[in-house]
Design a protein around this motif. Structure first.
Motif, short mmCIF file in Angstrom:
data_model
loop_
_atom_site.label_atom_id
_atom_site.label_comp_id
_atom_site.label_asym_id
_atom_site.label_seq_id
_atom_site.Cartn_x
_atom_site.Cartn_y
_atom_site.Cartn_z
N GLY A 132 0.78 -1.25 0.06
CA GLY A 132 -0.11 0.14 0.01
C GLY A 132 0.86 1.15 -0.13
O GLY A 132 0.58 2.13 -0.68
N ALA A 133 1.87 1.36 0.72
CA ALA A 133 2.92 2.34 0.87
C ALA A 133 3.30 2.58 -0.34
O ALA A 133 3.68 3.92 -0.71
CB ALA A 133 3.99 2.25 2.03
N ILE A 134 3.98 1.48 -1.05
CA ILE A 134 4.66 1.56 -2.45
C ILE A 134 3.38 2.14 -3.43
O ILE A 134 3.84 2.97 -4.49
CB ILE A 134 5.13 0.13 -2.83
CG1 ILE A 134 6.32 -0.11 -2.22
CG2 ILE A 134 5.63 0.24 -4.28
CD1 ILE A 134 6.98 -1.43 -2.40
N THR A 135 2.53 1.67 -3.38
CA THR A 135 1.54 2.11 -4.44
C THR A 135 1.19 3.36 -4.07
O THR A 135 0.90 4.32 -5.29
CB THR A 135 0.05 1.39 -4.27
OG1 THR A 135 0.24 -0.01 -4.35
CG2 THR A 135 -1.03 1.68 -5.23
N CYS A 136 0.83 4.11 -2.80
CA CYS A 136 0.69 5.63 -2.72
C CYS A 136 1.92 6.26 -3.34
O CYS A 136 1.66 7.31 -3.99
CB CYS A 136 0.65 6.05 -1.21
SG CYS A 136 -0.82 5.16 -0.55
N VAL A 137 3.27 5.94 -2.83
CA VAL A 137 4.44 6.67 -3.41
C VAL A 137 4.77 6.80 -4.75
O VAL A 137 4.75 7.67 -5.50
CB VAL A 137 5.48 6.25 -2.71
CG1 VAL A 137 7.18 7.01 -3.17
CG2 VAL A 137 5.72 6.53 -1.31
N THR A 138 4.38 5.42 -5.53
CA THR A 138 4.64 5.33 -7.16
C THR A 138 3.55 6.10 -7.74
O THR A 138 3.71 6.58 -8.86
CB THR A 138 4.59 3.81 -7.32
OG1 THR A 138 3.63 3.27 -7.01
CG2 THR A 138 5.86 3.24 -6.97
N GLY A 139 2.24 6.10 -7.12
CA GLY A 139 1.08 6.99 -7.71
C GLY A 139 1.53 8.31 -7.83
O GLY A 139 1.17 8.90 -8.84
N LEU A 140 2.01 8.83 -6.76
CA LEU A 140 2.43 10.35 -6.62
C LEU A 140 3.60 10.61 -7.70
O LEU A 140 3.43 11.60 -8.50
CB LEU A 140 2.81 10.73 -5.02
CG LEU A 140 3.56 12.14 -4.98
CD1 LEU A 140 2.45 13.27 -5.30
CD2 LEU A 140 4.05 12.39 -3.57
N LEU A 141 4.54 9.69 -7.60
CA LEU A 141 5.69 9.94 -8.59
C LEU A 141 5.33 10.06 -10.16
O LEU A 141 5.50 10.53 -10.95
CB LEU A 141 6.85 9.04 -8.28
CG LEU A 141 7.49 9.14 -7.03
CD1 LEU A 141 8.33 8.18 -6.82
CD2 LEU A 141 8.19 10.49 -7.27
#
Length: 505
Positions: free
Chosen positions: A321-330
């Motif tokens: 979930g954390a990776i998805t949030c960060v990659t989504g922003l990037l």
């Protein structure tokens, strides 16, 4: 700026100020006269409230609502292993939860698209939010003997969320234009990966805090009620085409049948919709199964043990979930910046950036299944890069639609693009991956290693679909300029008097 309200005089207004009426429409500035009287306290509050109804505030609220939509959608994925243990169901039955959600979502989308082009959009949005919030809350009380009721509840939630996803982008399209619209749509579509990631995180944290998985379904409904109320109070209903400065001149509305014929002949729209289906296929399958795949990988590596009692470990759901949030922003930020820079070099920048990002994403997603057996850290690195490249195209795809489709049929276009992408994408991918995995497990002796390998073999279908999506974006680039010019010419035609309009079908 001042606000017109019940013929009362508002301090600070001048004859040159713009005025917003209670309906959100513009009216001539107020002038002091004997008919005006000082505002009562309640009227001053209403006036101050209406000052907050700016395009930026509306875009922010709509983006917040979109975060909640996707957060609720993937909360179930964050506690999927617990649901499987609680109801004693296999991979295919678990994948059915997402499949019925998407099926109802895509079937309802064209209906809401039709309504969104003809009726008050913010009322439809808020009703949809209230509906799915109520159903999600009730689903948290379903007992273990009624798994079919949980499946039915996800079906109903899909209908509620479909209204929001089909209509809200068109409001933003009517509030902004050009590069500003690209930025606002980027923020709006950032909600897809951000909300998805928060769904995993929320589901895991709520489950751990409450001691059982059903607590994960009781948080997003409360936030949904807040979002629905904010939409009703602060989001204005802009005239269709107002950002393109044609709202007052759009004298002719085409029929629904004419809209559908025009969209079917719009090659950029068709190919970008097929490319979106490829993205949806991959993200739908990954969202449900990647956390499970990583858990099985750790069991094979003997760094973890299989879950036999609830609650199961939430570590991998939290990390994913954390990776998805960060990659989504990037991904969304890089996509918007890259497209803006590439537009200075070529007018076909939008579909070309999408195509390159898709093809690059397929490479790193393939590597996930190569390295996962030996290194979980290596798998997470590949997931990070692959998701970032995959999320580059969310907002750009919406911007392509805004360029090649006229304002009066955009809600229909968004709805049918959603219908197509879900029908060919994530409506079937979670169930299909689970079905392939179950079939492979039944064909051979069941073991921890084979459970891991069977799910990995099933997920290997996703990179091939992503490459196909990249090809569709390249096809979109071939026709993008022609279709954009056709849309601009048709807008000019529809802006004339009805007797002089010749509508392109």
């Amino acid at each position: 700026m001042c606000v017109e309200s019940d013929e009362c005089e508002i301090e600070g207004c001048s004859s040159s100020d713009e005025v917003h009426t209670l309906s959100g429409s513009m009216s001539p500035a107020l002038k002091s006269s004997a008919d005006l009287h000082p505002c009562k306290p309640g009227q001053k509050f209403r006036a101050a409230l209406l000052r907050c109804r700016s395009p930026l505030v509306a875009a922010g609220i709509l983006s917040f609502g979109n975060v909640l939509n996707y957060m609720d959608r993937y909360t179930v994925a964050g506690v999927l292993l617990d649901i499987q243990k609680h109801f004693d169901v296999g991979d295919s039955s678990a994948g059915l939860l997402q499949t019925v959600f998407i099926c109802s979502f895509m079937i309802a989308a064209p209906i809401f698209g039709y309504l969104g082009d003809r009726f008050n959009r913010k009322v439809i949005l808020s009703c949809g939010i209230f509906f799915w919030s109520f159903v999600t809350l009730l689903s948290s009380f379903i007992t273990k003997d009624y798994y079919w009721l949980l499946v039915l509840s996800r079906c109903l939630v899909g209908i509620g969320e479909s209204s929001y996803s089909s209509i809200s982008p068109t409001i933003i399209g009517d509030l902004f234009t050009n590069n500003k619209r690209t930025v606002m749509l980027s923020v709006f579509y950032l909600a897809i990966p951000l909300g998805s990631g928060l769904g995993y995180i929320l589901g895991s944290i709520a489950k751990d805090a409450g001691g059982d998985w059903f607590w994960a379904l009781r948080v997003s409904p409360m936030l949904g009620l807040i979002a629905g109320t904010l939409v009703l109070i602060f989001v204005t209903e802009p005239k269709r085409g107002s950002a393109d400065h044609i709202a007052g001149r759009m004298q002719t509305r085409t029929s629904w049948l004419c809209d559908m014929k025009a969209l079917a002949k719009n090659r950029s729209y068709v190919f970008s919709s097929l490319a979106s289906a490829a993205v949806s296929f991959a993200t739908g399958a990954f969202g449900i199964w990647i956390p499970q795949y990583l858990v099985r990988a750790q069991v094979v590596q003997k760094t973890a043990v299989s879950c036999t009692n609830q609650p199961c470990s939430s570590k991998d759901s939290l990390i994913f979930g954390a990776i998805t949030c960060v990659t989504g922003l990037l991904g969304v930020v890089i996509g918007a910046v890259t497209t803006r820079l590439c537009r200075q070099k070529t007018e076909r920048a939008d579909p070309l950036v999408c195509a390159v990002s898709m093809l690059g994403s397929a490479i790193f997603i393939c590597l996930i299944f190569v390295v996962a057996k030996k290194s979980i850290v290596g798998a997470y690195i590949c997931i990070f890069i692959g998701e970032t490249l995959l999320f580059l195209n969310w907002a750009i795809t919406a911007d392509i639609l805004m360029y090649v489709v006229i304002p009066t049929r955009r809600a229909t276009a968004v709805a049918f693009q959603g219908f197509t992408s879900h029908l060919l994408g994530d409506a079937g991918s979670p169930y299909l991956i689970g079905l392939i995995s179950d079939s492979l497990q039944q064909s051979y002796a069941t073991s921890a290693l084979w459970q891991f390998l069977s799910l990995g073999y099933a997920l290997m279908l996703c990179p091939f679909v992503i490459v196909l999506g990249g090809m569709f974006f390249l096809a979109t680039a071939l026709f993008f300029l022609d279709d954009r010019d056709k849309a601009e010419n048709q807008v000019n035609q529809l802006s004339r008097s009805p007797s002089t309009v010749k509508v392109t079908k």
